[in-house]
Design an enzyme around this catalytic site. Structure first.
Site, PDB file in Angstrom:
ATOM      1  CE  LYS A  47      -3.027   3.034   0.466  1.00 52.85           C
ATOM      2  NZ  LYS A  47      -4.368   3.269   0.818  1.00 52.85           N
ATOM      3  CB  CYS A  96      -3.651   8.716   0.597  1.00 54.37           C
ATOM      4  SG  CYS A  96      -5.342   8.654   1.188  1.00 54.37           S
TER       5      CYS A  96
HETATM    6  N1  SAJ Z   1      -2.065  14.961  -8.325  1.00 52.43           N
HETATM    7  C1  SAJ Z   1      -1.212  15.708  -9.129  1.00 52.43           C
HETATM    8  N2  SAJ Z   1      -0.933  15.230 -10.374  1.00 52.43           N
HETATM    9  C2  SAJ Z   1      -1.469  14.079 -10.858  1.00 52.43           C
HETATM   10  C3  SAJ Z   1      -2.328  13.312 -10.020  1.00 52.43           C
HETATM   11  C4  SAJ Z   1      -2.607  13.780  -8.761  1.00 52.43           C
HETATM   12  O1  SAJ Z   1      -0.714  16.772  -8.732  1.00 52.43           O
HETATM   13  O2  SAJ Z   1      -1.170  13.741 -12.003  1.00 52.43           O
HETATM   14  C5  SAJ Z   1      -2.381  15.440  -6.964  1.00 52.43           C
HETATM   15  C6  SAJ Z   1      -3.869  15.729  -6.758  1.00 52.43           C
HETATM   16  O3  SAJ Z   1      -4.196  16.997  -7.221  1.00 52.43           O
HETATM   17  C7  SAJ Z   1      -3.981  15.614  -5.246  1.00 52.43           C
HETATM   18  C8  SAJ Z   1      -2.959  14.529  -4.906  1.00 52.43           C
HETATM   19  O4  SAJ Z   1      -2.122  14.401  -6.034  1.00 52.43           O
HETATM   20  O5  SAJ Z   1      -3.626  16.826  -4.610  1.00 52.43           O
HETATM   21  C9  SAJ Z   1      -3.550  13.185  -4.554  1.00 52.43           C
HETATM   22  O6  SAJ Z   1      -4.607  12.862  -5.426  1.00 52.43           O
HETATM   23  P1  SAJ Z   1      -4.755  11.426  -6.127  1.00 52.43           P
HETATM   24  O7  SAJ Z   1      -5.943  11.474  -7.003  1.00 52.43           O
HETATM   25  O8  SAJ Z   1      -3.482  11.052  -6.764  1.00 52.43           O
HETATM   26  O9  SAJ Z   1      -4.909  10.416  -4.920  1.00 52.43           O
HETATM   27  P2  SAJ Z   1      -5.851  10.301  -3.602  1.00 52.43           P
HETATM   28  O10 SAJ Z   1      -5.055  10.806  -2.452  1.00 52.43           O
HETATM   29  O11 SAJ Z   1      -7.201  10.843  -3.803  1.00 52.43           O
HETATM   30  O12 SAJ Z   1      -5.993   8.686  -3.536  1.00 52.43           O
HETATM   31  C10 SAJ Z   1      -4.831   7.882  -3.501  1.00 52.43           C
HETATM   32  C11 SAJ Z   1      -4.993   6.720  -4.516  1.00 52.43           C
HETATM   33  N3  SAJ Z   1      -3.706   6.058  -4.698  1.00 52.43           N
HETATM   34  C12 SAJ Z   1      -3.197   5.781  -5.918  1.00 52.43           C
HETATM   35  O13 SAJ Z   1      -3.742   6.124  -6.936  1.00 52.43           O
HETATM   36  C13 SAJ Z   1      -1.915   5.022  -5.956  1.00 52.43           C
HETATM   37  C14 SAJ Z   1      -6.061   5.749  -4.019  1.00 52.43           C
HETATM   38  O14 SAJ Z   1      -6.123   4.614  -4.869  1.00 52.43           O
HETATM   39  C15 SAJ Z   1      -5.734   5.295  -2.601  1.00 52.43           C
HETATM   40  O15 SAJ Z   1      -6.707   4.389  -2.092  1.00 52.43           O
HETATM   41  C16 SAJ Z   1      -5.723   6.525  -1.713  1.00 52.43           C
HETATM   42  O16 SAJ Z   1      -4.664   7.385  -2.183  1.00 52.43           O
HETATM   43  C17 SAJ Z   1      -5.493   6.097  -0.276  1.00 52.43           C
HETATM   44  O17 SAJ Z   1      -6.471   6.016   0.472  1.00 52.43           O
HETATM   45  O18 SAJ Z   1      -4.345   5.759   0.073  1.00 52.43           O
END
Ligand code: SAJ
Length: 421
Positions: free
Chosen positions: A212, A266
């Site tokens: 994870k 996360c």
């Molecule tokens: N972000 C970027 N650029 C990107 C993608 C995301 O800057 O290309 C930023 C987003 O704006 C945000 C942050 O990253 O601020 C996190 O967003 P996210 O959509 O990447 O992830 P979370 O935190 O909503 O959810 C993640 C997911 N993990 C992965 O995709 C590996 C989800 O599957 C997990 O279950 C979750 O963390 C968790 O609970 O750990």
């Protein structure tokens, strides 16, 4: 019937949907949470968090009598612990919630029960939880001492659902099942198979914990790469979004998108669980965290430069007469969650330091939260477009993406998401 009663400890963004989905499969579910208010809301068939369609599933589960919430744990056949695992100062993981959840269920455990830790946890947390349970119940046996003959079965099965898509991903995603022994894994699989359509893949508890953390660290490192590229490209006069689009045409390249920083509960937290355990080895993971954490300051500097340039172009104005609009406060697009949001942090910083007016446009909320109220005003998109001089685009909400570019070409724009660039 196996698992006639299932108890979910922690009714937040993961626990509540999980409880509701078990209940929708006609399992008797007891949800436990220390927050009396959340318990009352759920028992009325309502929800205290925002997640698409969850309200309907919870309402049906409660009115049909399959889901009930309480503050006091009760006997059940399986316990799923889904409580927060934040970090303390110095980024050291804080297992207090897991500890108190373990201690609260220990008195109601009975021979044959299954305990699953779902919370994202540092490596070793499941063994620690097992130790807390064993200490509280010397009359029962546990896998760490009695292996396959233990009274209680224990596993770590991390949640991996994406906020905003939780109900679909809970059912469809593959699930990593990290039992403390093979029998523990077997029992955990039979529990998840109640609703999981994805594959349940068996490993041990430590690997499941690390898996994870690895997933979220991988994403963090990739975003840090994108964020670093955005700062390099800014120096070199290159459009980073075009660059990434082009590089991603390569069949083995897949770079994520730069932004104003990484938020949420996360991706910006979990990599520290690896760093704090293995600080010497986790160099890249730590640096990625630092790059992403430094991005909001970089954006704030860009805003200062934009104000200076605006004043140069409009010498009749003073800084006090310059209105800045921050577009988006949430931590990612199309959600209303402003916690741990770089957009909210940047907006707050601008509000505190810019002598003129600062306004926010956040289509997903009706009122500003308390911590942002000071000197910040919430504007509609239309009003912001009419009354502001500088637009700082922080979140790629659909309302901003669909905006006619002509309507913003008269503004000075800082587009941290590359949607208008
Ligand atoms: N972000 C970027 N650029 C990107 C993608 C995301 O800057 O290309 C930023 C987003 O704006 C945000 C942050 O990253 O601020 C996190 O967003 P996210 O959509 O990447 O992830 P979370 O935190 O909503 O959810 C993640 C997911 N993990 C992965 O995709 C590996 C989800 O599957 C997990 O279950 C979750 O963390 C968790 O609970 O750990």
């Amino acid at each position: 019937m196996p698992f006639a009663t299932i108890s979910v400890i922690g009714l937040g963004y993961i626990g509540l949907p999980t409880a509701a989905v078990f209940a929708s499969r006609k399992k008797q579910v007891i949800g436990v949470d220390v927050n009396q208010n959340a318990v009352d809301i759920i028992n009325r068939g309502q929800i205290h968090i925002v997640e698409p369609d969850l309200d309907m599933v919870v309402h049906a589960a409660v009115t049909e009598g399959y889901l009930r919430a309480t503050t006091q744990p009760e006997p059940a056949d399986a316990f799923l612990i889904a409580v927060p695992t934040p970090f303390m100062g110095d980024h050291v993981p804080d297992l207090t919630y897991i500890e108190s959840a373990s201690k609260s269920i220990a008195p109601v455990l009975k021979k044959g029960d299954l305990v699953i830790l779902e919370s994202t946890s540092p490596v070793g947390a499941t063994e620690q939880m097992a130790a807390w349970l064993a200490y509280a119940r010397p009359d029962l046996t546990f896998p760490q001492t009695h292996g396959e003959n233990s009274d209680i079965r224990i596993a770590h099965c991390p949640e991996r659902v994406l906020p905003g898509h939780v109900l679909r991903e809970l059912v469809q995603n593959d699930r990593v099942i990290g039992g403390m022994t093979p029998k523990c894994s077997e029992l955990a699989i039979s529990l998840y198979k109640v609703f999981v359509q994805g594959e349940c893949i068996v490993t041990n508890a430590r690997t499941a914990e690390m898996c994870k953390l690895t997933e979220n660290s991988f994403r963090d490192v990739n975003i840090a790469f994108a964020n670093e590229l955005s700062m390099i490209c800014d120096e070199l006069g290159i459009n980073v979004w075009e660059l990434i689009r082009l590089a991603n045409r390569h069949p083995r390249v897949n770079i994520l998108q730069p932004g104003p920083g990484v938020g949420g509960h996360c991706i910006a937290v979990d990599p520290w669980f690896i760093v704090s355990k293995t600080p010497k080895q986790a160099q890249l993971i730590r640096t990625a965290r630092e790059v992403n954490d430094s991005k909001p300051d970089w954006v704030i500097e860009k805003v200062k430069v934009a104000v200076a340039e605006f004043l140069q172009a409009n010498p009749e104005k003073t800084a006090k007469e310059v209105t800045i609009a921050c577009f988006g406060l949430a931590f990612k697009p199309d959600i209303d969650d402003l916690r741990e949001s770089p957009a909210a942090a940047i907006t707050k910083n601008i509000t505190m330091n810019h002598p003129g007016r600062t306004v926010a446009v956040e289509p997903n909320i009706d009122n500003l939260p308390e911590n942002l109220l000071h000197r910040l005003e919430l504007f509609s998109l239309e009003k912001a477009l009419l009354e502001t001089d500088i637009v700082v685009l922080l979140v790629d909400h659909k309302e901003f993406k669909s905006l006619n570019k002509k309507t913003i070409c008269t503004k000075k724009v800082i587009d941290t998401r590359g949607i208008w660039t």
